[in-house]
Each structure stands twice: as structure tokens, then as C-alpha cells.
Design an enzyme around this catalytic site. Structure first.
Site, PDB file in Angstrom:
ATOM      1  CG  ASN A 139     -61.072  30.943 -10.048  1.00  0.00           C
ATOM      2  OD1 ASN A 139     -61.901  31.787  -9.700  1.00  0.00           O
ATOM      3  ND2 ASN A 139     -60.077  31.224 -10.871  1.00  0.00           N
ATOM      4  CG  HIS A 142     -54.178  28.267  -7.760  1.00  0.00           C
ATOM      5  ND1 HIS A 142     -54.666  27.043  -8.180  1.00  0.00           N
ATOM      6  CD2 HIS A 142     -54.721  29.196  -8.589  1.00  0.00           C
ATOM      7  CE1 HIS A 142     -55.469  27.227  -9.220  1.00  0.00           C
ATOM      8  NE2 HIS A 142     -55.534  28.524  -9.479  1.00  0.00           N
ATOM      9  CB  VAL A 151     -53.819  24.808 -12.008  1.00  0.00           C
ATOM     10  CG1 VAL A 151     -52.764  23.953 -11.317  1.00  0.00           C
ATOM     11  CG2 VAL A 151     -53.281  25.345 -13.331  1.00  0.00           C
ATOM     12  CG  HIS A 199     -55.651  33.757  -8.970  1.00  0.00           C
ATOM     13  ND1 HIS A 199     -55.023  33.679 -10.188  1.00  0.00           N
ATOM     14  CD2 HIS A 199     -56.462  32.675  -8.902  1.00  0.00           C
ATOM     15  CE1 HIS A 199     -55.452  32.599 -10.835  1.00  0.00           C
ATOM     16  NE2 HIS A 199     -56.332  31.968 -10.083  1.00  0.00           N
TER      17      HIS A 199
HETATM   18  P1  AMP Z   1     -57.044  28.996 -12.193  1.00  0.00           P
HETATM   19  O1  AMP Z   1     -57.551  29.211 -13.597  1.00  0.00           O
HETATM   20  O2  AMP Z   1     -57.740  29.747 -11.130  1.00  0.00           O
HETATM   21  O3  AMP Z   1     -56.919  27.509 -11.914  1.00  0.00           O
HETATM   22  O4  AMP Z   1     -55.567  29.592 -12.190  1.00  0.00           O
HETATM   23  C1  AMP Z   1     -54.487  28.939 -12.756  1.00  0.00           C
HETATM   24  C2  AMP Z   1     -53.456  29.993 -13.054  1.00  0.00           C
HETATM   25  O5  AMP Z   1     -52.209  29.350 -13.232  1.00  0.00           O
HETATM   26  C3  AMP Z   1     -53.714  30.790 -14.342  1.00  0.00           C
HETATM   27  O6  AMP Z   1     -53.833  32.176 -13.999  1.00  0.00           O
HETATM   28  C4  AMP Z   1     -52.488  30.498 -15.201  1.00  0.00           C
HETATM   29  O7  AMP Z   1     -52.068  31.621 -15.931  1.00  0.00           O
HETATM   30  C5  AMP Z   1     -51.469  30.059 -14.175  1.00  0.00           C
HETATM   31  N1  AMP Z   1     -50.424  29.145 -14.648  1.00  0.00           N
HETATM   32  C6  AMP Z   1     -50.580  28.038 -15.402  1.00  0.00           C
HETATM   33  N2  AMP Z   1     -49.396  27.428 -15.583  1.00  0.00           N
HETATM   34  C7  AMP Z   1     -48.470  28.166 -14.922  1.00  0.00           C
HETATM   35  C8  AMP Z   1     -47.058  28.051 -14.726  1.00  0.00           C
HETATM   36  N3  AMP Z   1     -46.351  27.051 -15.255  1.00  0.00           N
HETATM   37  N4  AMP Z   1     -46.432  29.001 -13.981  1.00  0.00           N
HETATM   38  C9  AMP Z   1     -47.145  30.033 -13.455  1.00  0.00           C
HETATM   39  N5  AMP Z   1     -48.482  30.176 -13.581  1.00  0.00           N
HETATM   40  C10 AMP Z   1     -49.132  29.262 -14.313  1.00  0.00           C
END
Ligand code: AMP
Ligand code: ZN
Length: 114
Positions: A87, A100, A96, A102
Site C-alpha cells: 500500500n 513493507h 505503517v 504483504h
Molecule cells: P499497511 O496497513 O499496509 O501499512 O500494513 C501494516 C500492517 O502492519 C498491518 O497489516 C498490521 O496488522 C501490521 N502490524 C502493525 N503492527 C505490527 C506489529 N507490531 N507486528 C506485526 N505486524 C504489525
């Protein structure tokens, strides 16, 4: 970046279930899985999103995808089939702001859409 959640993950300053690590990249379990297997792959160098990563150094992108290739190939995920999603920006669902990818697998995935 000191305040970044995923920088803290690769520095092991917060707990995560790490499933893959090499010199540049880590893969870990998403805390809120959206499929039977839901992993996140990141580069250890901070960037905000995939476009910024490419502008900083496209070799980082190469390193992340090489990690994904190695992990999926060695763990039967390639045979099972998987989906990659990234994203860019809050309106696309990014929450975040450390680049990253997914990785979703382990069941029949629905079609993606809005
Ligand atoms: P996005 O919404 O594409 O930015 O993805 C962020 C992802 O990070 C989400 O799917 C969350 O569930 C995941 N996430 C947030 N905090 C953590 C964490 N501490 N450890 C593992 N995954 C996380
Ligand atoms: Zn970061």
C-alpha cells in the site's frame, strides 16, 4: 528512523515473529493476519513507501524480492500460491510508513478490489 515501528522490529526493539532474515531483509508475521499465512517483508533501510524505496535505491527492491523468492521457494509457499500487496499512502490503506510487502497465502484468496 528512531520512531518507526518496523525499524524497531528489525532492530529487535519490539517483539515480532521473524520467519526470515538475511543481511538486508526480514520477514515477520503480521500481527492481524488477513489470511492463513500473512507475512510482511521489509528492507532494513528505512523508506516510507515502495516508490520512495526505488528512488533511494532500486537494489533495495531487488533485495526484498530476493528474500521473498528464497523464503517462499524453501517453505512450500511458492507451490501453494501466494499474493503480494503493498500500500502506498493512507488512502490506499497504508498505516505503517516503512515500506513493507504483504505476503498472503495458505487458502483460496478472494479477488481484490475497492
Ligand atoms: P499497511 O496497513 O499496509 O501499512 O500494513 C501494516 C500492517 O502492519 C498491518 O497489516 C498490521 O496488522 C501490521 N502490524 C502493525 N503492527 C505490527 C506489529 N507490531 N507486528 C506485526 N505486524 C504489525
Ligand atoms: Zn522504518
Amino acid at each position: 528512523m528512531t520512531d518507526c515501528l518496523f525499524c524497531k522490529v528489525y532492530k529487535k526493539e519490539i517483539d515480532a515473529e521473524i520467519v526470515y532474515e538475511d543481511g538486508n531483509v526480514i520477514g515477520f508475521k503480521d500481527i492481524n493476519p488477513q489470511a492463513k499465512t500473512h507475512l510482511l517483508f521489509i528492507h532494513k533501510t528505512h523508506s516510507e513507501n515502495i516508490n520512495q524505496m526505488v528512488r533511494i535505491s532500486s537494489s533495495q527492491l531487488n533485495q526484498v524480492f530476493s528474500g521473498i523468492e528464497k523464503y517462499t521457494n524453501e517453505n512450500g509457499i511458492e507451490d501453494n500460491g501466494f499474493r503480494l500487496v503493498t500500500n502506498v499512502g493512507a488512502s490506499a490503506g497504508q498505516s505503517v510508513f516503512h515500506t513493507h510487502i504483504h505476503l498472503l497465502s495458505g487458502e483460496r484468496l478472494g479477488r481484490f478490489g475497492s
